[in-house]
Scaffold this active site. Structure first.
Site, PDB file in Angstrom:
ATOM      1  N   SER A  14      79.346  37.354  -5.383  1.00  0.00           N
ATOM      2  CA  SER A  14      78.881  37.388  -3.990  1.00  0.00           C
ATOM      3  C   SER A  14      78.939  38.792  -3.385  1.00  0.00           C
ATOM      4  CB  SER A  14      79.703  36.447  -3.118  1.00  0.00           C
ATOM      5  OG  SER A  14      79.304  36.613  -1.770  1.00  0.00           O
ATOM      6  N   LEU A  15      77.842  39.176  -2.764  1.00  0.00           N
ATOM      7  CA  LEU A  15      77.785  40.485  -2.114  1.00  0.00           C
ATOM      8  C   LEU A  15      77.962  40.368  -0.606  1.00  0.00           C
ATOM      9  CD1 LEU A  15      74.881  42.130  -4.158  1.00  0.00           C
ATOM     10  CD2 LEU A  15      77.326  42.426  -4.477  1.00  0.00           C
ATOM     11  N   SER A  16      78.279  39.166  -0.151  1.00  0.00           N
ATOM     12  CA  SER A  16      78.475  38.972   1.293  1.00  0.00           C
ATOM     13  C   SER A  16      79.557  39.880   1.871  1.00  0.00           C
ATOM     14  CB  SER A  16      78.816  37.511   1.601  1.00  0.00           C
ATOM     15  OG  SER A  16      77.713  36.700   1.368  1.00  0.00           O
ATOM     16  N   LYS A  65      77.964  23.625  -0.142  1.00  0.00           N
ATOM     17  CA  LYS A  65      77.174  23.604   1.093  1.00  0.00           C
ATOM     18  C   LYS A  65      77.057  22.200   1.697  1.00  0.00           C
ATOM     19  CE  LYS A  65      74.606  27.811   0.230  1.00  0.00           C
ATOM     20  NZ  LYS A  65      73.332  28.508   0.208  1.00  0.00           N
ATOM     21  N   ALA A 131      66.340  21.661  -7.816  1.00  0.00           N
ATOM     22  CA  ALA A 131      66.721  20.760  -6.720  1.00  0.00           C
ATOM     23  C   ALA A 131      68.215  20.936  -6.468  1.00  0.00           C
ATOM     24  CB  ALA A 131      66.384  19.312  -7.088  1.00  0.00           C
ATOM     25  N   VAL A 134      70.268  25.087  -2.461  1.00  0.00           N
ATOM     26  CA  VAL A 134      69.478  25.828  -1.466  1.00  0.00           C
ATOM     27  C   VAL A 134      68.065  25.253  -1.320  1.00  0.00           C
ATOM     28  CG1 VAL A 134      68.444  27.617  -2.957  1.00  0.00           C
ATOM     29  CG2 VAL A 134      69.131  28.205  -0.639  1.00  0.00           C
ATOM     30  N   ARG A 155      64.855  19.640 -13.732  1.00  0.00           N
ATOM     31  CA  ARG A 155      65.286  19.091 -15.025  1.00  0.00           C
ATOM     32  C   ARG A 155      65.835  17.670 -14.851  1.00  0.00           C
ATOM     33  NH1 ARG A 155      70.340  21.921 -17.867  1.00  0.00           N
ATOM     34  NH2 ARG A 155      71.194  21.294 -15.854  1.00  0.00           N
ATOM     35  N   LYS A 159      67.675  14.057  -9.131  1.00  0.00           N
ATOM     36  CA  LYS A 159      67.937  14.972  -8.009  1.00  0.00           C
ATOM     37  C   LYS A 159      66.639  15.335  -7.281  1.00  0.00           C
ATOM     38  CE  LYS A 159      71.170  18.335  -8.612  1.00  0.00           C
ATOM     39  NZ  LYS A 159      71.872  19.315  -9.489  1.00  0.00           N
ATOM     40  N   VAL A 214      64.835  32.999  -5.942  1.00  0.00           N
ATOM     41  CA  VAL A 214      65.942  33.044  -4.991  1.00  0.00           C
ATOM     42  C   VAL A 214      67.059  33.964  -5.506  1.00  0.00           C
ATOM     43  CG1 VAL A 214      67.762  31.594  -3.986  1.00  0.00           C
ATOM     44  CG2 VAL A 214      65.394  30.819  -3.968  1.00  0.00           C
TER      45      VAL A 214
HETATM   46  P1  ATR Z   1      74.060  22.351  -7.536  1.00  0.00           P
HETATM   47  O1  ATR Z   1      73.229  21.531  -8.470  1.00  0.00           O
HETATM   48  O2  ATR Z   1      75.526  22.124  -7.677  1.00  0.00           O
HETATM   49  O3  ATR Z   1      73.584  22.330  -6.132  1.00  0.00           O
HETATM   50  P2  ATR Z   1      72.837  24.891  -7.804  1.00  0.00           P
HETATM   51  O4  ATR Z   1      73.260  26.102  -8.540  1.00  0.00           O
HETATM   52  O5  ATR Z   1      72.541  24.985  -6.363  1.00  0.00           O
HETATM   53  O6  ATR Z   1      73.947  23.827  -8.068  1.00  0.00           O
HETATM   54  O7  ATR Z   1      71.560  24.264  -8.506  1.00  0.00           O
HETATM   55  C1  ATR Z   1      71.356  24.362  -9.824  1.00  0.00           C
HETATM   56  C2  ATR Z   1      69.864  24.133 -10.079  1.00  0.00           C
HETATM   57  O8  ATR Z   1      69.538  24.842 -11.273  1.00  0.00           O
HETATM   58  C3  ATR Z   1      69.519  22.696 -10.309  1.00  0.00           C
HETATM   59  O9  ATR Z   1      68.200  22.450  -9.925  1.00  0.00           O
HETATM   60  C4  ATR Z   1      69.688  22.602 -11.833  1.00  0.00           C
HETATM   61  O10 ATR Z   1      68.974  21.555 -12.447  1.00  0.00           O
HETATM   62  P3  ATR Z   1      69.688  20.129 -12.684  1.00  0.00           P
HETATM   63  O11 ATR Z   1      69.598  19.411 -11.393  1.00  0.00           O
HETATM   64  O12 ATR Z   1      68.888  19.515 -13.767  1.00  0.00           O
HETATM   65  O13 ATR Z   1      71.096  20.434 -13.107  1.00  0.00           O
HETATM   66  C5  ATR Z   1      69.089  23.897 -12.255  1.00  0.00           C
HETATM   67  N1  ATR Z   1      69.538  24.309 -13.570  1.00  0.00           N
HETATM   68  C6  ATR Z   1      70.707  24.880 -13.901  1.00  0.00           C
HETATM   69  N2  ATR Z   1      70.772  25.115 -15.227  1.00  0.00           N
HETATM   70  C7  ATR Z   1      69.597  24.661 -15.751  1.00  0.00           C
HETATM   71  C8  ATR Z   1      69.043  24.612 -17.068  1.00  0.00           C
HETATM   72  N3  ATR Z   1      69.715  25.083 -18.115  1.00  0.00           N
HETATM   73  N4  ATR Z   1      67.811  24.097 -17.230  1.00  0.00           N
HETATM   74  C9  ATR Z   1      67.128  23.636 -16.168  1.00  0.00           C
HETATM   75  N5  ATR Z   1      67.590  23.625 -14.891  1.00  0.00           N
HETATM   76  C10 ATR Z   1      68.812  24.154 -14.691  1.00  0.00           C
END
Ligand code: ATR
Length: 277
Positions: A14-16, A65, A131, A134, A155, A159, A214
């Site tokens: 984090s750079l906040s 969040k 999904a 954010v 994926r 979600k 993002v």
């Molecule tokens: P959180 O899911 O806890 O909110 P996030 O970092 O905000 O965490 O979101 C991770 C996102 O990256 C999700 O959309 C996740 O997909 P899944 O819902 O299938 O987990 C996606 N993501 C992370 N690693 C991935 C991968 N190896 N392949 C495809 N999608 C990935």
């Protein structure tokens, strides 16, 4: 000395703190902004530290969040987003009526990042990948800007479907399928690591598209590099990050009945601050 925090897990990246501490200094505010890696079980204690005046305010990042919401007294976010990234105490003169408020500055951050580069979403076909935490804020911001369609692919289909319940206009796309779009937004965490690759056949995408990631660290993910190689417009999440922080800073510095918060500068120095890792 007033204390502020960003909480998350992981939090190292984090750079906040860098940004907020710079702005505190610039505005002669005696305060310090730190980062703290926490577990879900620590949220209650952190919120009570705000209540007790030990911490003035916090920013919240992945994956808390949503999970901070039950601990707050007042939510000032669009309900559909279910996402809070800024928390502070709203002080009232009347005894006992202080309130812990949750806000979402990601929505504004995303919107301003597009205004900054004068990109208009109106009437455009938008394709969102992911999904996660954010994504709902981005969808909310986009809907206000009236695109012709928003497609969503994740994926884990479940979600994506949960988001479609909140935003029924979304069109679900199978993970790995790419539909025709004007703007594609990566909201997944794929790209944070050097070898991360999204399932996209870049050669099958026409020309003149806009690729938005993002992620801002690394500056150019594979997704952006592949797009850039083919002449598409690209943008990373840096300006979104800066604008969400700017709005959080304003909220942190509101003095009731005196001023509506300081808007700290975004200039070359601030932009550079986030570059030299
Ligand atoms: P959180 O899911 O806890 O909110 P996030 O970092 O905000 O965490 O979101 C991770 C996102 O990256 C999700 O959309 C996740 O997909 P899944 O819902 O299938 O987990 C996606 N993501 C992370 N690693 C991935 C991968 N190896 N392949 C495809 N999608 C990935």
């Amino acid at each position: 000395m007033k204390k502020y925090l960003v909480i998350g897990n992981p939090i190292d990246h984090s750079l906040s703190p860098r940004l907020h501490n710079y702005w505190f200094k610039e505005n002669n505010i005696k305060a310090v902004y730190e980062k703290k890696q926490i577990e879900e079980l620590d949220i209650a204690e952190i919120i009570s530290d705000i209540r007790d005046g030990k911490i003035e305010g916090i920013n919240v990042t992945v994956p808390f969040k949503k999970s901070v919401i039950p601990f707050l007294d007042k939510l000032e976010i669009p309900e559909k987003t279910q996402s809070v990234n800024t928390i502070y105490i709203e002080k009232n003169n009347i005894m006992g009526s202080n309130k812990i408020v949750g806000r979402n500055t990601d929505i504004l951050g995303f919107k301003y990042s597009l205004e900054h580069i004068k990109y208009s979403v109106k009437g455009k076909k938008i394709f969102i990948l992911g999904a996660g935490g954010v994504t709902s804020s981005i969808i909310y911001a986009l809907e206000e800007m009236k695109p012709s369609v928003i497609m969503l692919s994740n994926r884990t289909k479940e979600k994506a479907k949960n988001l479609i319940k909140l935003f029924p206009q979304l069109e679900l796309v199978e993970w790995g399928d790419i539909r025709n779009f004007d703007m594609i937004i990566n909201t997944t965490s794929l790209g944070l690591k050097e070898n991360d690759k999204l399932p996209i056949n870049y050669d099958q995408i026409g020309s003149g598209k806009f690729f938005y990631d993002v992620i801002y660290n690394p500056k150019k993910t594979n997704f952006l590099l592949e797009a850039e190689k083919r002449g598409h417009q690209i943008e990373n999440g840096k300006m979104m990050f800066i604008y969400q922080a700017q709005e959080a800073f304003r909220l942190f510095t509101i003095a009731p009945k005196v001023w509506s918060g300081l808007i700290p500068s975004i200039n070359k120095k601030v932009l550079k601050l986030l570059d030299n890792d």
